[in-house]
Design a protein around this motif. Sequence first.
Motif, PDB file in Angstrom:
ATOM      1  N   GLU A 127       0.809  -1.220   0.000  1.00  0.00           N
ATOM      2  CA  GLU A 127       0.000   0.000   0.000  1.00  0.00           C
ATOM      3  C   GLU A 127       0.843   1.271   0.000  1.00  0.00           C
ATOM      4  N   THR A 128       2.125   1.142   0.266  1.00  0.00           N
ATOM      5  CA  THR A 128       2.995   2.326   0.265  1.00  0.00           C
ATOM      6  C   THR A 128       3.966   2.328  -0.916  1.00  0.00           C
ATOM      7  N   GLY A 129       3.679   1.492  -1.926  1.00  0.00           N
ATOM      8  CA  GLY A 129       4.444   1.567  -3.163  1.00  0.00           C
ATOM      9  C   GLY A 129       5.634   0.640  -3.255  1.00  0.00           C
ATOM     10  N   TYR A 130       5.748  -0.335  -2.327  1.00  0.00           N
ATOM     11  CA  TYR A 130       6.862  -1.276  -2.368  1.00  0.00           C
ATOM     12  C   TYR A 130       6.343  -2.652  -2.780  1.00  0.00           C
ATOM     13  N   SER A 131       6.825  -3.156  -3.899  1.00  0.00           N
ATOM     14  CA  SER A 131       6.395  -4.480  -4.350  1.00  0.00           C
ATOM     15  C   SER A 131       7.116  -5.600  -3.614  1.00  0.00           C
ATOM     16  N   ASN A 132       8.212  -5.269  -2.951  1.00  0.00           N
ATOM     17  CA  ASN A 132       9.006  -6.266  -2.224  1.00  0.00           C
ATOM     18  C   ASN A 132       9.019  -5.908  -0.743  1.00  0.00           C
ATOM     19  N   ALA A 133       8.485  -6.795   0.096  1.00  0.00           N
ATOM     20  CA  ALA A 133       8.382  -6.508   1.536  1.00  0.00           C
ATOM     21  C   ALA A 133       9.746  -6.424   2.187  1.00  0.00           C
ATOM     22  N   ASN A 134      10.706  -7.221   1.747  1.00  0.00           N
ATOM     23  CA  ASN A 134      12.050  -7.184   2.336  1.00  0.00           C
ATOM     24  C   ASN A 134      12.724  -5.847   2.048  1.00  0.00           C
ATOM     25  N   TYR A 135      12.568  -5.362   0.809  1.00  0.00           N
ATOM     26  CA  TYR A 135      13.148  -4.065   0.456  1.00  0.00           C
ATOM     27  C   TYR A 135      12.476  -2.955   1.262  1.00  0.00           C
ATOM     28  N   PHE A 136      11.151  -3.070   1.449  1.00  0.00           N
ATOM     29  CA  PHE A 136      10.415  -2.103   2.277  1.00  0.00           C
ATOM     30  C   PHE A 136      10.980  -2.075   3.700  1.00  0.00           C
ATOM     31  N   SER A 137      11.179  -3.271   4.296  1.00  0.00           N
ATOM     32  CA  SER A 137      11.685  -3.339   5.675  1.00  0.00           C
ATOM     33  C   SER A 137      13.065  -2.720   5.770  1.00  0.00           C
ATOM     34  N   ARG A 138      13.901  -2.953   4.747  1.00  0.00           N
ATOM     35  CA  ARG A 138      15.251  -2.383   4.762  1.00  0.00           C
ATOM     36  C   ARG A 138      15.204  -0.858   4.679  1.00  0.00           C
ATOM     37  N   MET A 139      14.358  -0.325   3.794  1.00  0.00           N
ATOM     38  CA  MET A 139      14.248   1.122   3.666  1.00  0.00           C
ATOM     39  C   MET A 139      13.643   1.743   4.927  1.00  0.00           C
ATOM     40  N   PHE A 140      12.693   1.047   5.544  1.00  0.00           N
ATOM     41  CA  PHE A 140      12.056   1.543   6.771  1.00  0.00           C
ATOM     42  C   PHE A 140      13.104   1.652   7.878  1.00  0.00           C
ATOM     43  N   LYS A 141      13.935   0.616   8.038  1.00  0.00           N
ATOM     44  CA  LYS A 141      14.942   0.622   9.106  1.00  0.00           C
ATOM     45  C   LYS A 141      15.988   1.701   8.854  1.00  0.00           C
ATOM     46  N   GLU A 142      16.386   1.893   7.574  1.00  0.00           N
ATOM     47  CA  GLU A 142      17.357   2.936   7.262  1.00  0.00           C
ATOM     48  C   GLU A 142      16.813   4.320   7.591  1.00  0.00           C
ATOM     49  N   THR A 143      15.509   4.514   7.404  1.00  0.00           N
ATOM     50  CA  THR A 143      14.895   5.828   7.612  1.00  0.00           C
ATOM     51  C   THR A 143      14.530   6.082   9.070  1.00  0.00           C
ATOM     52  N   VAL A 144      13.913   5.082   9.716  1.00  0.00           N
ATOM     53  CA  VAL A 144      13.385   5.259  11.074  1.00  0.00           C
ATOM     54  C   VAL A 144      14.367   4.823  12.149  1.00  0.00           C
ATOM     55  N   GLY A 145      15.203   3.852  11.828  1.00  0.00           N
ATOM     56  CA  GLY A 145      16.174   3.371  12.802  1.00  0.00           C
ATOM     57  C   GLY A 145      15.831   2.028  13.396  1.00  0.00           C
ATOM     58  N   VAL A 146      14.583   1.583  13.212  1.00  0.00           N
ATOM     59  CA  VAL A 146      14.160   0.269  13.697  1.00  0.00           C
ATOM     60  C   VAL A 146      13.343  -0.393  12.597  1.00  0.00           C
ATOM     61  N   SER A 147      13.139  -1.694  12.725  1.00  0.00           N
ATOM     62  CA  SER A 147      12.348  -2.417  11.733  1.00  0.00           C
ATOM     63  C   SER A 147      10.868  -2.089  11.893  1.00  0.00           C
ATOM     64  N   PRO A 148      10.045  -2.328  10.871  1.00  0.00           N
ATOM     65  CA  PRO A 148       8.608  -2.085  10.989  1.00  0.00           C
ATOM     66  C   PRO A 148       7.968  -2.833  12.149  1.00  0.00           C
ATOM     67  N   ARG A 149       8.387  -4.071  12.364  1.00  0.00           N
ATOM     68  CA  ARG A 149       7.794  -4.862  13.448  1.00  0.00           C
ATOM     69  C   ARG A 149       8.142  -4.274  14.806  1.00  0.00           C
ATOM     70  N   THR A 150       9.406  -3.884  14.980  1.00  0.00           N
ATOM     71  CA  THR A 150       9.813  -3.272  16.256  1.00  0.00           C
ATOM     72  C   THR A 150       9.084  -1.949  16.482  1.00  0.00           C
ATOM     73  N   PHE A 151       8.936  -1.163  15.428  1.00  0.00           N
ATOM     74  CA  PHE A 151       8.216   0.112  15.533  1.00  0.00           C
ATOM     75  C   PHE A 151       6.778  -0.115  15.995  1.00  0.00           C
ATOM     76  N   ARG A 152       6.118  -1.103  15.439  1.00  0.00           N
ATOM     77  CA  ARG A 152       4.732  -1.410  15.842  1.00  0.00           C
ATOM     78  C   ARG A 152       4.691  -1.919  17.270  1.00  0.00           C
ATOM     79  N   ASP A 153       5.627  -2.777  17.668  1.00  0.00           N
ATOM     80  CA  ASP A 153       5.619  -3.337  19.020  1.00  0.00           C
ATOM     81  C   ASP A 153       5.817  -2.265  20.078  1.00  0.00           C
ATOM     82  N   HIS A 154       6.545  -1.203  19.730  1.00  0.00           N
ATOM     83  CA  HIS A 154       6.858  -0.151  20.702  1.00  0.00           C
ATOM     84  C   HIS A 154       5.881   1.016  20.676  1.00  0.00           C
ATOM     85  N   LYS A 155       4.767   0.878  19.921  1.00  0.00           N
ATOM     86  CA  LYS A 155       3.857   2.027  19.768  1.00  0.00           C
ATOM     87  C   LYS A 155       3.175   2.366  21.066  1.00  0.00           C
TER      88      LYS A 155
END
Length: 492
Positions: free
Chosen positions: A464-492
């Motif tokens: 839904e955010t324009g990434y056809s590859n979930a692994n590439y999305f997770s890598r870009m998310f961690k580079e930008t935010v500093g944590v993985s998508p799963r960790t970000f959700r767990d710490h909300k």
Amino acid sequence: MVKLLIADRDENERVGIKWLVSSYSIPYVSILLAGNIKETISLLEKEMPDVVCLELDMVRSESWNDLQYALNKYAQHVVVMTAEATFDRAMQAIQLHAYSFWLKPILPDEIRRVLQYCYKNVRDGAKELSYLSPNQSLLSYRSLFVEGEVEGNTPYGILLLQPEDPNELQTLRHFIEEYSFQFQPAIFPLSDMVACVFDVSFENKPYLKQLGNLLLKQWEEQNLDPIAGVFYLPERSQTLHQSYLQAKQALQIHFFKGYRQITIMEEEIRWREIDPFLTPEEQRDWIEMLNSGDLHELKSWMHREFLSYTYPYPEPALLRTRITSILAQVRRFMKSYLLDQGELEIHYHRVFDSILYTSVLYRIVQDVLLFLKEVLDRAAVHREEKIVDVTEKAIQYMEQHFTDSDLTLEKVAKYVDRSPSYLSSLLSVKKGETFRQLLTQIRIKEAQQLLLDSTKSIQEIASETGYSNANYFSRMFKETVGVSPRTFRDHK
């Protein structure tokens, strides 16, 4: 043998009040004048005046304790004056147990009424001056504003009345003081409203429920200016202070209902929870509606969003914030067509002030819609003349189409009618980042919102955010935010 002391830095004010007292033939045996705190304290100690009119604005913090001690020791009644309608001044008046609070400029009739009343009470040997009936003698401004000042379980009903025009406050005050109540309330004139406090009993409650409409009808027979009010009649016993706070909260209902109404509340006010900011999806909807130039669609959105509320209403402060969030999107649209200047910029600031300070919601909505029409008309002219901010238009397009996994610099450049190399250079100069970096920020910001507000899987959010590859999305998310998508959700 009643003495009056007038303490004010302005000689014209001192002499003017003295002249009014004489012209109204209020028989004070002596009228003393002081132009500073030192003179005021000296005259208090030497002459022991019964009534003191004191300008609060001339009192410095280092003199406060000495002045307060002298007033409490020698003066029976204190009337305070100020040019500053602030909370600090109100608290000083409470600390001095002031009978009346005069906001400059003071009406001559108000001076006459208060000083005549003070004279009469001193002459008759009254220990304490008050508007209150004997069975309410414990009530005071202090008991209104401070918890624990009145003991007992007497249920208090509070009627708050507020004029739409602040200049009509004195007229409203006189109207209430002269009104023939069946059950006399304690009357407390405040800086922006008038409070009436009633003892609530089984016998007088039916009368109190009818009182608001009767009072409003008589007001409108005599005055053109509208007033709003709330009558808080709690079902259970509360302190006067608690009832006042609830009534003051409930008075905000007229942000939605308008004036010329008095609302009866028998329970504590409840506010509906809302998100005071536009969601990313709503922001995109607004940019799309603005770009389409469809005023009818914008009007329908505003009416549906803001003019269809029923009780419980959202808290007005949050709603004002939500409307400023809309204005922020309009501001971005203005920038994209180079409209943030001249008369339209001045109009923008007027609308911003309207959102913050206008007392009725439908008027704010009307002001915003009139402004939107002017913005859209000007944008249409600039569109025809190709007067646009290419960078802002490009960013808006990216925000509208970031879900497209094939979104490229070439597509965006084509939309803004520029070459890819020129647009890339423009983005780097104006935004300090490349096309790819800006697109990643937009996508990751949306992903953060979805992680917080939904239970969608990482794969679904990536798609839904324009990434056809979930692994590439997770890598870009961690580079930008500093944590993985799963960790970000767990710490909300």
